[in-house]
Design a protein around this motif. Structure first.
Motif, PDB file in Angstrom:
ATOM      1  N   THR A  80       0.827  -1.209   0.000  1.00  0.00           N
ATOM      2  CA  THR A  80       0.000   0.000   0.000  1.00  0.00           C
ATOM      3  C   THR A  80       0.860   1.258   0.000  1.00  0.00           C
ATOM      4  N   THR A  84       1.375   3.745  -3.275  1.00  0.00           N
ATOM      5  CA  THR A  84       0.886   5.111  -3.071  1.00  0.00           C
ATOM      6  C   THR A  84       1.995   6.129  -3.319  1.00  0.00           C
ATOM      7  N   TYR A  88       2.061   8.786  -6.433  1.00  0.00           N
ATOM      8  CA  TYR A  88       2.179  10.210  -6.111  1.00  0.00           C
ATOM      9  C   TYR A  88       3.373  10.831  -6.833  1.00  0.00           C
ATOM     10  N   VAL A 103      -4.342   8.730  -7.053  1.00  0.00           N
ATOM     11  CA  VAL A 103      -3.445   8.216  -6.011  1.00  0.00           C
ATOM     12  C   VAL A 103      -4.262   7.555  -4.910  1.00  0.00           C
ATOM     13  N   GLY A 104      -5.374   8.166  -4.535  1.00  0.00           N
ATOM     14  CA  GLY A 104      -6.247   7.565  -3.524  1.00  0.00           C
ATOM     15  C   GLY A 104      -6.809   6.235  -3.980  1.00  0.00           C
ATOM     16  N   VAL A 106      -5.404   4.212  -6.175  1.00  0.00           N
ATOM     17  CA  VAL A 106      -4.281   3.266  -6.152  1.00  0.00           C
ATOM     18  C   VAL A 106      -4.042   2.774  -4.729  1.00  0.00           C
ATOM     19  N   MET A 107      -4.120   3.681  -3.758  1.00  0.00           N
ATOM     20  CA  MET A 107      -3.920   3.306  -2.362  1.00  0.00           C
ATOM     21  C   MET A 107      -4.969   2.293  -1.904  1.00  0.00           C
TER      22      MET A 107
END
Length: 132
Positions: A80, A84, A88, A103-104, A106-107
């Motif tokens: 994670t 992330t 980013y 990005v969120g 992907v996280m």
């Protein structure tokens, strides 16, 4: 200050998995920044299916390896954090600021995917303990 073994046992696997995730992102996705324009004007990209599949396969191997050695939390956390940070770093030059949504995602995807894989590996480990 001296680090204790339990701290190292928890930290080192997470750092290794995070490093693998960041390196895998760079190897599979980091070099491709251009969008593809087809003859009809449709735009796609910047990533091709094979690139994302390669990243997923690399991460699957890393998460399975860590979880099989009893480091499921490190596999989930490392994946994670690594994904992330890589997303980013790769997308932060977007002037619109919308990159943070990606990005969120992907996280969340990295967390959910690695958690599911780790849970499956943990279940298999309990049913069939590894012999050393």
């Amino acid at each position: 200050m001296r680090l204790h073994r339990p701290v190292l046992r928890a930290t080192v696997p997470a750092l290794v998995v995070a490093g693998v995730a960041m390196a895998a992102w760079a190897a599979w996705l980091g070099w491709d920044q251009g969008y593809d324009v087809r003859g009809d004007g449709a735009v796609s990209g910047p990533y091709q299916v094979w690139q994302v599949a390669g990243l997923a396969g690399t991460l699957l191997a890393a998460v399975c390896a860590a979880a099989a050695r009893g480091h499921s939390a490190a596999a989930v956390g490392g994946t994670t954090v690594g994904l992330t940070l890589a997303a980013y770093a790769d997308w932060s030059d977007d002037a619109s600021g919308l990159f943070i949504v990606g990005v969120g995602l992907v996280m969340v995807g990295g967390f959910v995917g690695s958690a599911v894989v780790s849970a499956v590996i943990d279940t298999l480990r309990r049913e069939r303990p590894l012999t050393r």
